[in-house]
Write a protein that holds these residues in place. Structure first.
Motif, PDB file in Angstrom:
ATOM      1  N   ARG A   1     101.871 -28.721  -5.203  1.00  0.00           N
ATOM      2  CA  ARG A   1     102.612 -29.235  -6.856  1.00  0.00           C
ATOM      3  C   ARG A   1     103.303 -28.333  -7.592  1.00  0.00           C
ATOM      4  NH1 ARG A   1      99.745 -35.119  -7.978  1.00  0.00           N
ATOM      5  NH2 ARG A   1      99.798 -36.476  -6.074  1.00  0.00           N
ATOM      6  N   LEU A   2     102.757 -27.304  -7.996  1.00  0.00           N
ATOM      7  CA  LEU A   2     102.892 -26.056  -8.634  1.00  0.00           C
ATOM      8  C   LEU A   2     104.069 -25.228  -7.695  1.00  0.00           C
ATOM      9  CD1 LEU A   2     100.176 -26.154 -11.123  1.00  0.00           C
ATOM     10  CD2 LEU A   2     101.957 -27.271 -10.911  1.00  0.00           C
ATOM     11  N   TYR A   3     103.789 -24.857  -6.801  1.00  0.00           N
ATOM     12  CA  TYR A   3     103.830 -23.790  -6.396  1.00  0.00           C
ATOM     13  C   TYR A   3     104.740 -23.970  -4.453  1.00  0.00           C
ATOM     14  CZ  TYR A   3     101.382 -21.668  -9.834  1.00  0.00           C
ATOM     15  OH  TYR A   3     100.977 -21.558 -10.939  1.00  0.00           O
ATOM     16  N   LEU A   4     104.323 -24.703  -4.040  1.00  0.00           N
ATOM     17  CA  LEU A   4     105.141 -24.877  -2.529  1.00  0.00           C
ATOM     18  C   LEU A   4     106.030 -26.093  -2.113  1.00  0.00           C
ATOM     19  CD1 LEU A   4     101.603 -24.167  -0.728  1.00  0.00           C
ATOM     20  CD2 LEU A   4     103.248 -22.415  -1.184  1.00  0.00           C
ATOM     21  N   SER A   5     106.050 -26.779  -3.400  1.00  0.00           N
ATOM     22  CA  SER A   5     106.842 -28.348  -3.740  1.00  0.00           C
ATOM     23  C   SER A   5     108.375 -28.382  -3.292  1.00  0.00           C
ATOM     24  CB  SER A   5     106.409 -29.258  -4.098  1.00  0.00           C
ATOM     25  OG  SER A   5     107.653 -29.946  -4.672  1.00  0.00           O
TER      26      SER A   5
ATOM     27  N   ASN B   1     108.490 -35.585 -12.472  1.00  0.00           N
ATOM     28  CA  ASN B   1     106.970 -35.929 -12.417  1.00  0.00           C
ATOM     29  C   ASN B   1     106.898 -35.346 -11.073  1.00  0.00           C
ATOM     30  OD1 ASN B   1     107.814 -37.882  -9.785  1.00  0.00           O
ATOM     31  ND2 ASN B   1     107.859 -39.040 -11.240  1.00  0.00           N
ATOM     32  N   PRO B   2     105.530 -35.541  -9.980  1.00  0.00           N
ATOM     33  CA  PRO B   2     105.111 -34.262  -8.926  1.00  0.00           C
ATOM     34  C   PRO B   2     106.509 -34.351  -8.141  1.00  0.00           C
ATOM     35  CG  PRO B   2     103.036 -35.478  -9.582  1.00  0.00           C
ATOM     36  CD  PRO B   2     104.853 -36.006 -10.459  1.00  0.00           C
ATOM     37  N   TRP B   3     106.953 -35.690  -8.059  1.00  0.00           N
ATOM     38  CA  TRP B   3     108.255 -35.544  -6.796  1.00  0.00           C
ATOM     39  C   TRP B   3     109.791 -36.045  -7.603  1.00  0.00           C
ATOM     40  CZ3 TRP B   3     103.099 -38.800  -7.460  1.00  0.00           C
ATOM     41  CH2 TRP B   3     102.861 -38.084  -6.726  1.00  0.00           C
ATOM     42  N   GLU B   4     109.888 -36.428  -8.425  1.00  0.00           N
ATOM     43  CA  GLU B   4     110.670 -37.262  -9.411  1.00  0.00           C
ATOM     44  C   GLU B   4     111.606 -36.167  -9.892  1.00  0.00           C
ATOM     45  OE1 GLU B   4     113.287 -40.104 -11.611  1.00  0.00           O
ATOM     46  OE2 GLU B   4     110.376 -40.206 -11.120  1.00  0.00           O
ATOM     47  N   LEU B   5     112.856 -35.683  -9.800  1.00  0.00           N
ATOM     48  CA  LEU B   5     114.110 -34.725 -10.883  1.00  0.00           C
ATOM     49  C   LEU B   5     114.677 -36.347 -12.258  1.00  0.00           C
ATOM     50  CD1 LEU B   5     115.153 -32.865  -8.406  1.00  0.00           C
ATOM     51  CD2 LEU B   5     113.020 -32.048  -9.794  1.00  0.00           C
ATOM     52  N   HIS B   6     115.050 -35.269 -13.522  1.00  0.00           N
ATOM     53  CA  HIS B   6     116.341 -36.559 -13.983  1.00  0.00           C
ATOM     54  C   HIS B   6     117.575 -35.055 -14.591  1.00  0.00           C
ATOM     55  CE1 HIS B   6     117.484 -38.612 -16.903  1.00  0.00           C
ATOM     56  NE2 HIS B   6     116.994 -39.422 -17.081  1.00  0.00           N
ATOM     57  N   ILE B   7     118.469 -35.950 -14.457  1.00  0.00           N
ATOM     58  CA  ILE B   7     119.474 -34.383 -14.722  1.00  0.00           C
ATOM     59  C   ILE B   7     120.475 -35.626 -15.852  1.00  0.00           C
ATOM     60  CG2 ILE B   7     122.189 -34.881 -14.254  1.00  0.00           C
ATOM     61  CD1 ILE B   7     120.734 -34.674 -11.401  1.00  0.00           C
ATOM     62  N   ASP B   8     120.193 -34.730 -16.470  1.00  0.00           N
ATOM     63  CA  ASP B   8     121.320 -35.565 -17.820  1.00  0.00           C
ATOM     64  C   ASP B   8     122.577 -34.338 -18.243  1.00  0.00           C
ATOM     65  OD1 ASP B   8     122.610 -36.759 -20.564  1.00  0.00           O
ATOM     66  OD2 ASP B   8     120.325 -34.773 -21.887  1.00  0.00           O
ATOM     67  N   ASP B   9     123.524 -35.187 -17.457  1.00  0.00           N
ATOM     68  CA  ASP B   9     124.834 -34.653 -17.058  1.00  0.00           C
ATOM     69  C   ASP B   9     126.147 -35.973 -17.608  1.00  0.00           C
ATOM     70  OD1 ASP B   9     126.589 -31.955 -16.583  1.00  0.00           O
ATOM     71  OD2 ASP B   9     127.246 -33.804 -15.302  1.00  0.00           O
TER      72      ASP B   9
ATOM     73  N   ALA C   1     103.759 -32.540 -15.566  1.00  0.00           N
ATOM     74  CA  ALA C   1     104.206 -33.587 -15.133  1.00  0.00           C
ATOM     75  C   ALA C   1     104.873 -32.914 -14.339  1.00  0.00           C
ATOM     76  CB  ALA C   1     105.346 -33.431 -15.367  1.00  0.00           C
ATOM     77  N   ALA C   2     104.612 -31.707 -13.167  1.00  0.00           N
ATOM     78  CA  ALA C   2     104.571 -31.257 -12.355  1.00  0.00           C
ATOM     79  C   ALA C   2     103.475 -31.738 -11.410  1.00  0.00           C
ATOM     80  CB  ALA C   2     105.083 -29.982 -11.622  1.00  0.00           C
ATOM     81  N   LEU C   3     102.184 -31.586 -11.852  1.00  0.00           N
ATOM     82  CA  LEU C   3     101.011 -31.629 -10.960  1.00  0.00           C
ATOM     83  C   LEU C   3     100.674 -32.949 -11.884  1.00  0.00           C
ATOM     84  CD1 LEU C   3      99.247 -29.920 -10.521  1.00  0.00           C
ATOM     85  CD2 LEU C   3      98.037 -30.014 -12.659  1.00  0.00           C
ATOM     86  N   THR C   4     100.621 -34.375 -12.675  1.00  0.00           N
ATOM     87  CA  THR C   4     100.292 -35.432 -11.480  1.00  0.00           C
ATOM     88  C   THR C   4     100.823 -36.237 -12.532  1.00  0.00           C
ATOM     89  OG1 THR C   4      97.991 -36.514 -13.045  1.00  0.00           O
ATOM     90  CG2 THR C   4      98.251 -34.629 -14.518  1.00  0.00           C
ATOM     91  N   LEU C   5     100.900 -37.577 -12.538  1.00  0.00           N
ATOM     92  CA  LEU C   5     101.673 -39.046 -13.302  1.00  0.00           C
ATOM     93  C   LEU C   5     101.318 -39.549 -14.610  1.00  0.00           C
ATOM     94  CD1 LEU C   5     102.968 -41.301  -9.325  1.00  0.00           C
ATOM     95  CD2 LEU C   5     104.251 -40.253 -11.068  1.00  0.00           C
ATOM     96  N   TRP C   6      99.945 -38.807 -14.342  1.00  0.00           N
ATOM     97  CA  TRP C   6      99.162 -38.780 -15.762  1.00  0.00           C
ATOM     98  C   TRP C   6      99.893 -38.379 -16.828  1.00  0.00           C
ATOM     99  CZ3 TRP C   6      95.725 -42.825 -15.473  1.00  0.00           C
ATOM    100  CH2 TRP C   6      94.764 -43.183 -14.071  1.00  0.00           C
TER     101      TRP C   6
END
Length: 508
Positions: A26-30, A90-98, A41-46
């Motif tokens: 999740r931190l380096y290979l995703s 989160n581990p799977w999602e990106l967010h854009i503010d534009d 946030a990248a590591l866990t949904l918690w």
């Protein structure tokens, strides 16, 4: 005994190896490991769980802070200019503010956009159009209800909408006589609930005729919206809850069972003597949709969403609109004068042409931003391009309309209720604001009920403002300030809503 010990040790070692691999991946290979954002946030949904469940609907504000942080933080080897507008949340999602990417992410039918399974699980209605994930299946399901919410179809039900507003007017008249204050959130929720239930099932739920029932539905639907993030994290909870008896069923389960009961009656032709047969679900029942698309479970899910989203969002927007109008008496005078100039019957079509009323409705939708939850989309077959970033195909990517609606770059003094900004925008199309107006989202998955919402907003506002004199009662700006966002925006927990006194009835 030794064998069990070895098995236990092996299981623990396997778990440890799997956990370490998960962390490294999740931190380096995703595929999205290169994107900026908090490592936790990248590591866990918690991480999201903490802000949305423990702190109750605060993740929308935390995501905004992420963007602000990474706009100022230059990462090693990265171009500072392209950090902040996109973050990993989160581990799977990106967010854009534009300000200018919305049309690309929420594209029309020419580009495939699908939904994020983890996210839509929050509604607990996988058979609904709203929660349908595959692009082609969504097109099929939406085509079955699109025409019900066209401009022409909504214009045809204006008499029904006006009849419901008339019922609400009787309630306001009674409160004028009794001098009891009215909670507009509850009153408008009863109105929109009876309209959408009548349109879906051919008979309303009767909230406008029964104050106790109106309160029950108001709190039920409020709870349904508030629980959405919990079901995202624990979708199995709904399956467990479905085993509970009616006597201890919570509001979410009661809502789902009511939809199942109503749709079931339609499918079994049990309401031929009591309800109209030209409604949403009667027509779907008699359509040429594939049989699997007309099964009870699927259509009950559709009922869940149509009733919930079709009532609460518009009701809350109406309450916000009336607060700002009543806080500014000069606006009431101007609006009443404009409405009084309408010749003949008041209709939605005529009201839409009134510049100040249109500005008021549009500004309430902007400043209220009731559906402020982020809306993840995936591009299933093609990478997305955002500035210098390449977003891998299939990556859930979201934006949040409130960031644009409340941007001081687009809307100077964004928290000021100013209907005239939209009148100026229409007179200067080159610098228009409509591009940044997103209360119903955009693209192939924009809100199907947009026209119904507009008709309710215009007709309710015009008919009530023309007839009644209102005064705010123990209500301040705090009662419409966005305090948290679960599925829709919510006010502070101790807010008693937008309450008013009815001072006079101009029709007697």
């Amino acid at each position: 005994m030794a064998v069990l010990l070895y098995i236990g040790i092996l299981a623990l070692l396997s778990l440890a190896v799997w956990t370490i691999y998960g962390v490294i991946y999740r931190l380096y290979l995703s595929p999205i490991a290169k994107f900026p954002g908090p490592k936790l946030a990248a590591l866990t949904l918690w991480y999201e769980f903490y802000y949305n469940i423990v702190l109750n609907g605060q993740y929308v504000f935390e995501i905004k802070k992420m963007h602000e942080k990474y706009e100022q933080l230059r990462l090693p080897g990265a171009d500072e200019l392209f950090q902040g507008p996109i973050v990993r949340i989160n581990p799977w999602e990106l967010h854009i503010d534009d300000l200018d990417y919305y049309d690309e992410l929420y594209a029309g039918s020419g580009k495939k956009r699908e939904k994020y399974p983890w996210f839509v699980a929050g509604g607990g209605s996988p058979g609904s159009v709203f929660e349908t994930i595959p692009h082609d299946l969504h097109r099929l399901r939406r085509s079955a209800i699109n025409h019900f919410f066209s401009n022409r179809s909504i214009t045809a039900i204006e008499p029904m909408i006006k009849a419901k507003v008339s019922q609400l007017s009787d309630i306001f008249h009674a409160h004028m006589i009794s001098k009891k204050p009215v909670n507009l959130r509850v009153a408008f929720s009863a109105l929109t609930l009876d309209i959408i239930s009548d349109y879906c099932y051919g008979e309303s739920f009767g909230a406008l005729k029964n104050e106790k029932l109106a309160m029950e539905w108001y709190y039920m639907l409020e709870a349904v919206m508030a629980k959405a993030p919990l079901f995202m994290h624990f979708p199995w909870l709904l399956k467990v809850m479905s085993l509970l008896p009616d006597s201890i069923a919570g509001p979410v389960l009661r809502h789902h069972r009511n939809s199942r009961n109503k749709v079931g009656r339609v499918l079994r032709y049990e309401d031929t003597d009591s309800a109209r047969q030209d409604t949403v679900f009667h027509t779907i029942r008699d359509s040429d949709l594939p049989p699997e698309e007309k099964k009870l479970n699927r259509l009950a899910d559709e009922g869940n969403i149509l009733i919930g989203a079709g009532s609460e969002t518009t009701a809350q927007t109406l309450a916000v609109l009336f607060f700002y109008l009543l806080e500014n008496p000069e606006m009431i005078t101007r609006l009443r004068d404009e409405i009084s100039g309408v010749e003949g019957d008041i209709t939605w079509g005529k009201l839409e042409k009134l510049p100040f009323l249109s500005g008021c409705v549009t500004e309430a939708l902007r400043i209220g931003s009731v559906a402020a939850i982020r809306l993840p989309r995936t591009s299933p077959t093609e990478d997305l391009k955002f500035k210098k970033w390449t977003i891998p195909a299939g990556t859930p990517t979201s934006m949040t309309n409130i960031y644009i609606h409340h941007s001081p770059v687009v809307f100077p003094s964004p928290l000021k209720f100013d209907p005239t900004r939209w009148m100026q925008s229409k007179s200067d199309p080159e610098h228009g604001l409509e591009k940044y107006f997103l209360p119903f989202s955009k693209g192939s998955r924009a809100c199907v009920g947009m026209n119904l919402a507009y008709a309710e907003l215009y007709l309710t506002t015009a008919l009530l403002i023309k007839r009644f004199d209102f005064q705010l009662f123990e209500t301040t700006a705090r009662d419409v300030k966005i305090h948290r966002v679960n599925f829709v925006t919510e006010m502070a927990p101790d807010s008693k809503g937008v309450r008013v006194r009815v001072l006079g009835d101009r029709e007697g």
